[in-house]
Design a protein around this motif. Sequence first.
Motif, short mmCIF file in Angstrom:
data_model
loop_
_atom_site.label_atom_id
_atom_site.label_comp_id
_atom_site.label_asym_id
_atom_site.label_seq_id
_atom_site.Cartn_x
_atom_site.Cartn_y
_atom_site.Cartn_z
N TYR A 232 20.79 1.84 -6.03
CA TYR A 232 19.94 0.67 -5.80
C TYR A 232 19.10 0.96 -4.58
O TYR A 232 19.60 1.40 -3.56
CB TYR A 232 20.78 -0.58 -5.49
N ILE A 233 17.80 0.73 -4.69
CA ILE A 233 16.95 0.87 -3.52
C ILE A 233 16.54 -0.54 -3.12
O ILE A 233 15.98 -1.28 -3.95
CB ILE A 233 15.70 1.71 -3.84
N ASN A 234 16.84 -0.93 -1.92
CA ASN A 234 16.60 -2.31 -1.47
C ASN A 234 17.21 -3.31 -2.45
O ASN A 234 16.58 -4.30 -2.82
CB ASN A 234 15.11 -2.59 -1.29
N ASP A 235 18.43 -3.00 -2.92
CA ASP A 235 19.17 -3.85 -3.86
C ASP A 235 18.46 -4.07 -5.18
O ASP A 235 18.73 -5.04 -5.87
CB ASP A 235 19.50 -5.21 -3.23
N ARG A 236 17.55 -3.19 -5.53
CA ARG A 236 16.88 -3.34 -6.82
C ARG A 236 17.00 -2.04 -7.61
O ARG A 236 17.07 -0.95 -7.04
CB ARG A 236 15.39 -3.64 -6.62
N GLN A 237 17.04 -2.20 -8.93
CA GLN A 237 16.95 -1.01 -9.78
C GLN A 237 15.66 -1.16 -10.57
O GLN A 237 15.59 -1.95 -11.50
CB GLN A 237 18.15 -0.93 -10.72
N GLU A 238 14.65 -0.40 -10.21
CA GLU A 238 13.35 -0.63 -10.83
C GLU A 238 13.27 -0.06 -12.24
O GLU A 238 12.38 -0.38 -12.99
CB GLU A 238 12.24 -0.07 -9.94
N TYR A 239 14.17 0.83 -12.56
CA TYR A 239 14.22 1.28 -13.96
C TYR A 239 15.68 1.52 -14.36
O TYR A 239 16.55 1.72 -13.51
CB TYR A 239 13.36 2.53 -14.20
N GLU A 240 15.91 1.46 -15.68
CA GLU A 240 17.27 1.53 -16.24
C GLU A 240 18.02 2.79 -15.84
O GLU A 240 19.22 2.78 -15.68
CB GLU A 240 17.18 1.53 -17.78
#
Lengths: 982, 309
Positions: free
Chosen positions: A130-138
């Motif tokens: 997770y980058i900055n608590d986000r997963q921008e792609y699957e």
Amino acid sequence: MKGKGIKVKKRIVWALIIICVLLSAVFIYSRIAGKKEYVEAVSESERKAAFELLSKSLNIQGKRYPEFIENIDVPCGTDEGNISAFNECKLDYNNETVISASIPSEGLYEMEVTYSSEGASLTDYLVEIYINDRQEYEEMKSIILPLSWSDETKDFPVDSYGDEIAVAPVKYAGLLTTRLYNTTYYTVDPLLFHFEEGENTIKIKNISNDGLVISSVKVLPKEDTLIGYEEYTAKHSGSEINGEYSVNAVDYVKKNSVAAILKSERNPSVTPYNAEYKKLNAVSGADAGIEIEYELNAPEDGLYKIGFHYRNEKEDFSSFESIRIDGQIPFKEVACYEVKTTDNKWGNETLSDENGNPYLFYLTKGVHSLSFKSESEPITRSWREGRLIAEHVTQFALDIKKVTGAQADKNRTWKMTKYIPEIEDYLNAYEVLIRDIQYNLQNYTPNGVKSAKLSELKRALAIIKQLKEYPDEIALYTENLTGNSVSANNSLLKLLGDFSSNIAKQPFELDMIYYGNVKMGRENPSVFQSIGNSLSALFYSFTSPKYKQDAKEDELEIWVNRAVTHVDLLQKMADSQFTPETGIKVKISLIPDVNKLTLAAAANETPDLALGLQSHMPFDLSCRGALYDLSKFDDFWTFAGDFAPGAFIPFVFNEGVYAVPETSDFNLLIYRTDILQSIGVEAPSTWQELTDTLPELQRYGMNFYHNIATNIGYKWFYQTAPMIFQHKGKLYSEDGLDAMISEPDSVAGIKYLGELFSIYSIPSQIPQFNDSFRYGILPIGITNLENYNLIKNGAPELEGQWELALYPGTVQADGSIDRSYVAAGSGGVIFEASDKKDEAWRFIKWWLSRPVQVEYAHTIQATYGKENIWLPSNLAAIEDCTLPAEDKHLILEQLAYLQDVPRTPGQYLLERALSDIWNKIALDGSSAQVAVDKQIMEVQREMRKKMKDFGFIDSDGNILKPYKIHDKEWIVEQIENARKGE
Amino acid sequence: MAKKKTEQVRDKALVLNGDFGTSMVLLAPYVILFTLFIAVPVCIAVGLSFTYFDAINTPDFVGLDNYISLFTQDNIFMKYILPNTLKYAIIVGPGGCILSFILAWMVTQLPRIPRTVLSLAIYTPSMVGPLMVQFVWRTIFAGEQRGIVNAFLLQHGWIDQPIAFLMDARYLPTIMIIVSLWSAMGIGFLSMIAGILNVNTELYEAAYVDGIKNRFQEVIYITIPSMKPQMLFGAVMAIVNAFNIGWIGPTLSGMNPTPNYSGQLILNHIEDYAFSRFEMGYAAAVSVVLLIMVWLFSKLAGALFTEKN
């Protein structure tokens, strides 16, 4: 008479003419039909619009890496990020660590992780990022950290037949550093991650079973783009080398996956080769991302050609390999170098440009590394498009059924475009994408879009053309979208699904590598060589000891009822580990038919041990005195503590335990996340919840699969008994003399099981659940290991679209949920007549120990492919076996509910009675109590009769010697006692 | 006297070197094979039928117990096996025989090439056996929406739920009979073709002169009477087959025993006792009963078709 002769001659001439004409017609047709065909490109804007339309209209939005890269409008970063104060940390299953990084400017960066493996893991590590608590792609959910493997020795040991054995690979224990890729290795370059300017957090979560030590993490700018060959030659000058040098493919120094396996090819053109004994002579892998590294010893500075003898078994389609020298791809032409298909033959390839001019690689004097890495970048886009269509078409058919109901009325005039105005747009979008796939892939096949691997696409286009003619009536043709019936053999879903799973493989098998002035041997053996080879193989089959079954006097004789591959591997492992350790020699042979054991017992010719017996066999043999009671060994119950207690139940006869479980099986709920989500249904946890959701499923023509609904009329205990157990019913009385299925609790369970079919109308006969699951007809059901394997490996296009859950349970009076299930694996037994019982017991303990089972599970999969799942019965070994960690944890949780049926001499009639009772309730709709009452008399009598035959009671029903039914509690108790005694 | 003695000597020599020796040598293969593989096993079976034998331990002699419990206590045998077997044998035996004859007669009316092709096609099902049944008939009668019969019925709106044909006790016996008739055109069928082709054509001509009016009379008065031996062979084969076929029910339903014993024939009962219940003695007793039944029915066929004089 003369006239007749002429007539006959005339007839023969005519017949010959007709045959000639037919043959030439077939020949000409095959030439015309086999002609190459190529299609035009679709415009990029058209393709983009189509892709967007389909991906935007999906209910489940999951962005994939290719779209992420295509759509993101952020430059690549130029400077390295700064990781503040990071200490080495150890991550266990589901643990995570957070790292903060300060980044000079917003942009796309690569990441590099240095890590080492803790524990015995044989599979690559998987982490989520997770980058900055986000997963921008699957793909950030399945980042791979590969391990590095080498062989202990290249002087391969030989087994007792003189064949070479692959040694177990040795894991590199030190620190490994890798740029991050996801498990499918979409691109040659590592994945790019999106970082903001300033402070960013990176969260790494370990989702594999073993401990992972992360030593450092780096955020790096994207590596420079590769130079072209022209630039490369301009940079390096030297003279062309004339010497001929070679490396055998088995002499690799390391590989990054155990899926790259040593093989022994029976082919004289592969070196080394011996007609009598098997030699390990090739290395083969089939997945993108597999990298195999060699050492080249360059005798002097200069320009070297590189060539290799290889095989690409992918039918009609190329594989792709990246060539690295000293860890770097020297120029862009050898990134994703196209390796043409050779079908079943072998081929020679010198790395060269389209015109056949060999590339010259500059090497300085000394040792260099050369590696081959399988790539999938050239097909990534097409694979993605194919999957998108398959996902979309599934939802599209559901949307149509939301309007029409399960069965569209044929006699009504449909105006479907009124309800779904985008019908034509969707169909057009499918067509555009399929044409785009065809265009992108046609040059990797020998015959363009007519090639075997692309033929599905042509058929899909034909279907779309038909559907487009009557968009309003599409309600009547949903079979052509997602069906799998005999009549609609070619639905879009089926064709695209087959296409995506066909194309994803990158098979590549390597025999020899040549460098310098490349001079290669024959690609394939000549006709005479082949014939000579077959003859000598035939000749040696008469003299080889492999095909003999008798064991020598001092050998432990073991019969195994499994495929021959298992027998070979077990013999090899026993030869290399058990015999040196204990000095006991072992002879393992195959019994194709277990009934032979009964006959062998009758003739007093039993082996010492038998393995791989179905769960009913040990009881049948033991109650007739052919088996040795294993609980007589002092350490039996301590040993039994390693297994699920429920697994022993079928092997217990009165006070004795006559077999140990070798493998396990499970029953779990499996469901399609995409389908359930789009109709808004949750996966049920209990049968009650299931029956509540059934109407919603059935409205769309879908249903639930219960594992009693097989193609076989006879229903075994594992199908009928769980529901009785879950209702707290019992099958027998304590003394084993009476059947208890007419007690109220048992009847309640039987009734409920029948009603699932008679009232809730779930289907009662499904020949192939995995097939119906694949096409969404039965998006939810009970799966065992076999179906799980078929879905996981037979339908790779469904990856990420299904999940497992615990077996549905029944809510008890105290609010708890009972998830009891019955599923037995195979077992191993020792025979009463054996004179080597202690040795046999030692063998069993060795064989079922954790390290041996784990090694066996991994070797069988590495050698014969990932469909060969071995699920041990040893619970600790399950934790280390080859399945994904998440699934393993569910399986272990479910195994605690394992509750097999205790055996008694008359039990087969009880099993049969339950089968017939279910049949009566489910198919004839008769009442449960009536159906049970009709059977109970017969069962009671048979049970008493058998008890009499076995001498437990006399003809008046008086007890001569007590018989006791031992259930799970008894086994748990014995194990506990043994633990306390220690 | 002296003359007689020399004659005796000569006879003895003949016995040793001449006719008797030759006939012994010629008979030997048959006698040995028959004894080893038929007579001895049958005797052992009869012997075993008086014992309790669990396939592993030594058999115990129990006298007539097995036979007594077969006829007095075996509910399944009386309630399902016997009626099923008789019904099946009566329909499939004579039915198959009659069908063979009709098809054979029709086939022989054709010219040579189509006749050969057709008779081969009709004969094939009896050769392909269980495998074919498994693939063809289980697909046709599959109990789900995609089974061919079910799909047809559903499409025409005659049913609204697929019927589990192969598991439902109400349908399974009928389907078994259909499948058996389909595969019944075996060796009996071939012999009938041979028989019909062998009938002297002059007989037909003579019969027409004598006043026969149509093909039907031709069949009744000429064809059938002239091919009694082949008819007998066909009938015996059909009956023996009908009793000895055991695989159709389990192949269709997937396993022995069939659901609710609906497709259970005597051979399945034998297998059930021998290999599921491990009561070899009892199974042997049932086989002896089967042997007697087959023998009686063959006698009956013999009485029908052999020439009285």
